[in-house]
Design a protein around this motif. Structure first.
Motif, short mmCIF file in Angstrom:
data_model
loop_
_atom_site.label_atom_id
_atom_site.label_comp_id
_atom_site.label_asym_id
_atom_site.label_seq_id
_atom_site.Cartn_x
_atom_site.Cartn_y
_atom_site.Cartn_z
N TYR A 85 0.69 -1.12 0.18
CA TYR A 85 -0.06 -0.03 0.11
C TYR A 85 0.81 1.32 -0.01
O TYR A 85 1.87 1.40 0.76
CB TYR A 85 -0.88 -0.06 1.16
CG TYR A 85 -1.83 -1.15 1.45
CD1 TYR A 85 -3.00 -0.85 0.76
CD2 TYR A 85 -1.35 -2.31 2.23
CE1 TYR A 85 -4.08 -2.25 0.83
CE2 TYR A 85 -2.07 -3.45 2.11
CZ TYR A 85 -3.50 -3.31 1.66
OH TYR A 85 -4.34 -4.32 1.70
N ALA A 100 -10.39 -2.16 -0.60
CA ALA A 100 -9.15 -2.06 -1.60
C ALA A 100 -8.71 -3.65 -1.52
O ALA A 100 -8.44 -3.89 -2.71
CB ALA A 100 -8.22 -1.22 -0.77
N HIS A 137 -1.87 -1.37 -4.25
CA HIS A 137 -2.67 -0.49 -4.01
C HIS A 137 -2.56 0.87 -3.51
O HIS A 137 -1.48 1.27 -2.74
CB HIS A 137 -3.57 -1.05 -2.72
CG HIS A 137 -4.16 -2.49 -2.96
ND1 HIS A 137 -3.68 -3.40 -2.94
CD2 HIS A 137 -5.74 -2.58 -3.10
CE1 HIS A 137 -4.72 -4.49 -3.51
NE2 HIS A 137 -5.68 -3.86 -3.52
N LEU A 193 -5.25 6.04 8.73
CA LEU A 193 -4.91 4.88 7.51
C LEU A 193 -3.76 3.96 7.81
O LEU A 193 -3.52 3.04 8.00
CB LEU A 193 -5.09 5.20 6.09
CG LEU A 193 -6.57 5.67 5.71
CD1 LEU A 193 -6.12 6.19 4.32
CD2 LEU A 193 -7.29 4.16 5.47
N TRP A 207 3.22 -1.27 3.81
CA TRP A 207 2.72 -0.10 3.36
C TRP A 207 3.67 1.15 3.51
O TRP A 207 4.79 1.09 4.26
CB TRP A 207 1.61 0.41 4.19
CG TRP A 207 1.83 0.75 5.55
CD1 TRP A 207 2.37 -0.09 6.57
CD2 TRP A 207 1.88 2.05 6.08
NE1 TRP A 207 2.67 0.58 7.87
CE2 TRP A 207 2.50 2.04 7.45
CE3 TRP A 207 1.76 3.36 5.61
CZ2 TRP A 207 2.48 3.20 8.20
CZ3 TRP A 207 1.79 4.57 6.42
CH2 TRP A 207 2.12 4.35 7.81
N THR A 217 -7.84 3.71 -4.04
CA THR A 217 -9.22 4.22 -3.18
C THR A 217 -9.20 5.59 -2.96
O THR A 217 -8.25 6.22 -2.62
CB THR A 217 -9.05 3.24 -1.93
OG1 THR A 217 -8.96 1.96 -2.38
CG2 THR A 217 -10.26 3.84 -1.09
N ASN A 218 -9.96 6.38 -3.49
CA ASN A 218 -9.94 7.87 -3.22
C ASN A 218 -11.08 8.22 -2.23
O ASN A 218 -12.26 7.82 -2.38
CB ASN A 218 -10.49 8.49 -4.54
CG ASN A 218 -10.22 9.96 -4.48
OD1 ASN A 218 -9.23 10.54 -4.00
ND2 ASN A 218 -11.24 10.60 -4.74
N SER A 271 -12.81 0.43 4.47
CA SER A 271 -12.31 1.15 3.13
C SER A 271 -10.95 0.11 2.90
O SER A 271 -10.83 -0.09 1.64
CB SER A 271 -11.93 2.41 3.52
OG SER A 271 -10.57 2.66 4.39
N ILE A 272 -10.20 -0.28 3.75
CA ILE A 272 -9.13 -1.16 3.41
C ILE A 272 -9.56 -2.51 3.09
O ILE A 272 -8.75 -3.17 2.01
CB ILE A 272 -8.00 -1.22 4.83
CG1 ILE A 272 -7.55 0.08 5.14
CG2 ILE A 272 -6.97 -2.23 4.54
CD1 ILE A 272 -6.59 0.11 6.41
N VAL A 313 0.16 5.11 0.57
CA VAL A 313 -0.69 6.11 1.19
C VAL A 313 -0.57 7.66 1.01
O VAL A 313 0.51 8.13 1.35
CB VAL A 313 -1.10 5.95 2.53
CG1 VAL A 313 -2.20 7.08 3.24
CG2 VAL A 313 -1.29 4.57 3.22
N LEU A 362 -4.06 4.35 -1.31
CA LEU A 362 -4.93 4.91 -0.62
C LEU A 362 -4.78 6.32 -0.49
O LEU A 362 -3.87 6.79 0.00
CB LEU A 362 -4.92 4.59 0.87
CG LEU A 362 -5.22 2.74 0.81
CD1 LEU A 362 -5.22 2.26 2.42
CD2 LEU A 362 -6.28 2.18 0.26
#
Length: 631
Positions: free
Chosen positions: A361, A557, A409, A374, A385, A455-456, A553-554, A363, A411
């Motif tokens: 991830y 994703a 991903h 997050l 991440w 993911t927005n 939300s995670i 972010v 975020l």
């Protein structure tokens, strides 16, 4: 309360009234100048038709000019070029129209957005901050005849009229970007339509196109004779005119009238056939714009501007004949039917994967509230991440970071909301566009081409109660509903960018509203905000409890869900209900006062959105999702 929370309002200091926002005027860079005091031009679109003509015109007048070498979306290269060449004026004739025609854009939406929206706004922004005057060759194909502007009435669309034609994706992007470009103080927008020159052998020429079709429609339209008008565009740049101009010759001319002139002056043996708009529609992937533009604003600047029929005769056909022009249609080869466009499906990059097969991830928004949460959630679950270090609008840095970290991903919790609230955006429109539109689309594009799931965290503040969704009815706005609230510039940009993000296949949009966490002492928290005001309105609204929903939300994703989700708890809760809960559980001595929406409006620079969102789509993914009051 379980975490030992104390009252968040210090009674000894009193309670603040809601902040009255006084808007400072937006700072505008002074006009750029060269060391010699003379104009210097940088032309975008060197391989295009109009860009090529502009170069010849500037060369003929001995101007100091250059062609740009960067692409519109390449911000860092563009800024380097602007800072090195130091132009006083930019002439932008770059953009995507599609080959053989605008139908191409219907199956190349990501590429169309990249140039016509993201790239165009990047150039506007780079010029605006340097005081460089920018002339943009836009389109008038954002209108169509309607009841107020009927065909044959002589009533043309004016510069201030709202576009009413979005039948093609090309026109949709052009209308959308024009609505944003009006916020730049150094930008001149010229609405070109069906451009024509005396070089009738050029396949881009409107006359060449229709002369080579077996059948044509016959509709009166406003058009642009480039031989006459492009020199005027350079003069307009010299005068540093700004805003929108309908850049067409006055009046209209029909397809048949054009072809009759061609027959009379160039090729007496030429014949053609007509067919109806309905028959034409069968061979097109998207409808076409037909309209009359009101050119009186341009005529006031250039009284010598010819009527379209006169200009066609003098600047196109007579000039073509005088230069020894021959018939442009080879009769021995027959005449081609208008091209039937068969749309190939848009190429979608496969999902990104790591060498280990596990998710990684990246972010965006590390200094923000949601971005911070997050990071803690990903850390707690031992995820692989990272926080992004680049800004959303920095394409080269972003692409370097994506290619180095190789996330599966992204975020995105970065964006401009304004401090102390969204009223800030009303006087900082250029900065707001830079992040909320240009930056957001840059990230979408960079992720899309790499197959990275994005993911927005967007907003649900793009709706307001209306006759179909009245307050208290329990009828919420659904994901497919069209936004009906653009009362604030913040909401306007958010609604606009969401309409474009729907075209990306790897993007998940989560509409957040009035976010709350159990950390009531955080000034970004909705509860903290209203508890510190002397007076509050009392309106039921959908809201988002982040403690419950950010972990979801995670998970969304991980499932690689895409499209739009209303990211709110089901149901609504009013300001008074929230404050009563606070009083009952946290601070029995707390009191507050209400005031009306009309009274609230007096202290705000922009209206606020109040609505109920339908969370049934999200509830279907997460049946355990609590009602807003329970959560």
């Amino acid at each position: 309360a379980a975490n030992g929370g104390k009252p968040i309002v210090d009674r000894t200091k009193g309670i603040a009234a809601p902040p009255k926002v006084v808007l400072a005027p937006e700072v505008v860079a002074p006009p750029a100048v060269t060391s010699t005091g003379k104009n210097r031009y940088l032309v975008f679109g060197r391989t295009g038709w109009i860009g090529g003509i502009l170069g010849k015109l500037l060369e003929a007048e001995g101007a100091d000019w250059h062609y740009a070498t960067c692409r519109l979306q390449e911000r860092e290269k563009m800024e380097e070029e602007l800072d090195r060449i130091k132009p006083t004026h930019v002439l932008n004739a770059a953009g995507v129209t599609g080959r053989p025609n605008v139908d191409w854009c219907e199956s190349h939406k990501v590429e169309t957005i990249r140039t016509n929206v993201t790239g165009m706004l990047t150039l506007c922004d780079a010029c605006e901050t340097r005081g460089i005057h920018m002339t943009n060759f836009a389109t008038g194909c954002i209108f169509e005849y309607d009841a107020t502007h009927p065909m044959g009435s002589g009533i043309g669309f004016k510069e201030e009229d709202k576009p009413n034609f979005v039948g093609s994706f090309y026109s949709f992007t052009k209308a959308l970007v024009e609505s944003l470009m009006n916020n730049y103080k150094h930008v001149l927008t010229l609405r070109v339509r069906m451009p024509i020159t005396s070089d009738l052998a050029n396949p881009r020429n409107f006359v060449y196109k229709i002369a080579h079709y077996e059948k044509v429609v016959d509709v009166p339209n406003s058009m642009t004779i480039l031989d006459e008008m492009l020199p005027m565009s350079i003069e307009m740049a010299k005068r540093r005119l700004t805003g929108v101009y309908n850049f067409t010759n006055p009046g209209v001319i029909s397809h048949n009238e054009v072809l009759q002139m061609y027959k009379d002056i160039v090729d007496p043996n030429y014949t053609w056939q007509n067919f109806s708009l309905e028959e034409q529609a069968k061979i097109l992937a998207a409808p076409r714009s037909n309209n009359e533009m009101d050119a009186s604003k341009l005529k006031a600047e250039f009284p010598q501007l010819m009527d379209i029929k006169q200009s066609y005769m003098e600047n196109v056909f007579k000039r073509f004949a005088a230069n020894g022009g021959k018939p442009i249609v080879d009769r021995t080869k027959g005449i081609a039917a208008p091209p039937k466009v068969v749309l190939a499906p848009e190429v979608v990059a496969p999902p990104a994967v790591t060498s280990t097969g596990k998710n990684r991830y990246l972010v965006f928004g590390r200094t923000g509230w949601i971005g911070g949460i997050l990071g803690k959630l990903l850390e707690a679950e031992g995820a692989d991440w990272h926080y992004a270090t680049c800004r959303l609008q920095e394409r080269e840095k972003m692409e370097e970071e994506l290619d180095r970290i190789k996330p599966t991903h992204v975020l995105n919790a970065a964006g401009v909301t304004g401090r102390p609230n969204v009223d800030w955006c009303e006087s900082h429109k250029v900065e707001t566009i830079r992040t909320n539109v240009t930056g957001m689309l840059t990230l979408c594009d960079a992720c899309e081409t790499r197959g990275i799931h994005m993911t927005n965290f967007a907003t649900g503040c793009i709706f307001e109660y209306d006759a179909t969704h009245p307050m208290g009815s329990g009828i919420g706005f659904k994901e497919e509903d069209k936004p009906n609230f653009v009362g604030s510039f913040y909401s306007f940009t958010k609604a606009l960018v969401e309409s474009l993000m729907n075209n990306y296949k790897h993007v998940l949009t989560l509409r957040v509203r009035m976010p709350i966490t159990s950390d009531l002492a955080n000034p970004r928290n909705f509860v903290y905000k209203i508890a510190h005001y002397e007076k509050v309105v009392d309106v039921p609204n959908s809201m988002t409890i982040l403690d419950e929903m950010l972990p979801m939300s995670i998970e969304m994703a991980k499932r690689r869900l895409t499209g739009v989700y209303n990211f709110t708890n089901p149901g609504v809760i009013s300001h008074n209900e929230v404050l009563q809960m606070y009083k009952d559980i946290v601070d029995p001595n707390y009191t507050w006062q209400n005031f009306s929406l009309e009274e609230q409006a007096k202290i705000l620079a922009a209206p606020r959105s109040n609505n109920e969102m339908d969370a049934s789509k999200l509830k279907a993914e997460f049946p355990e999702l609590m009602d807003i009051k329970q959560s």
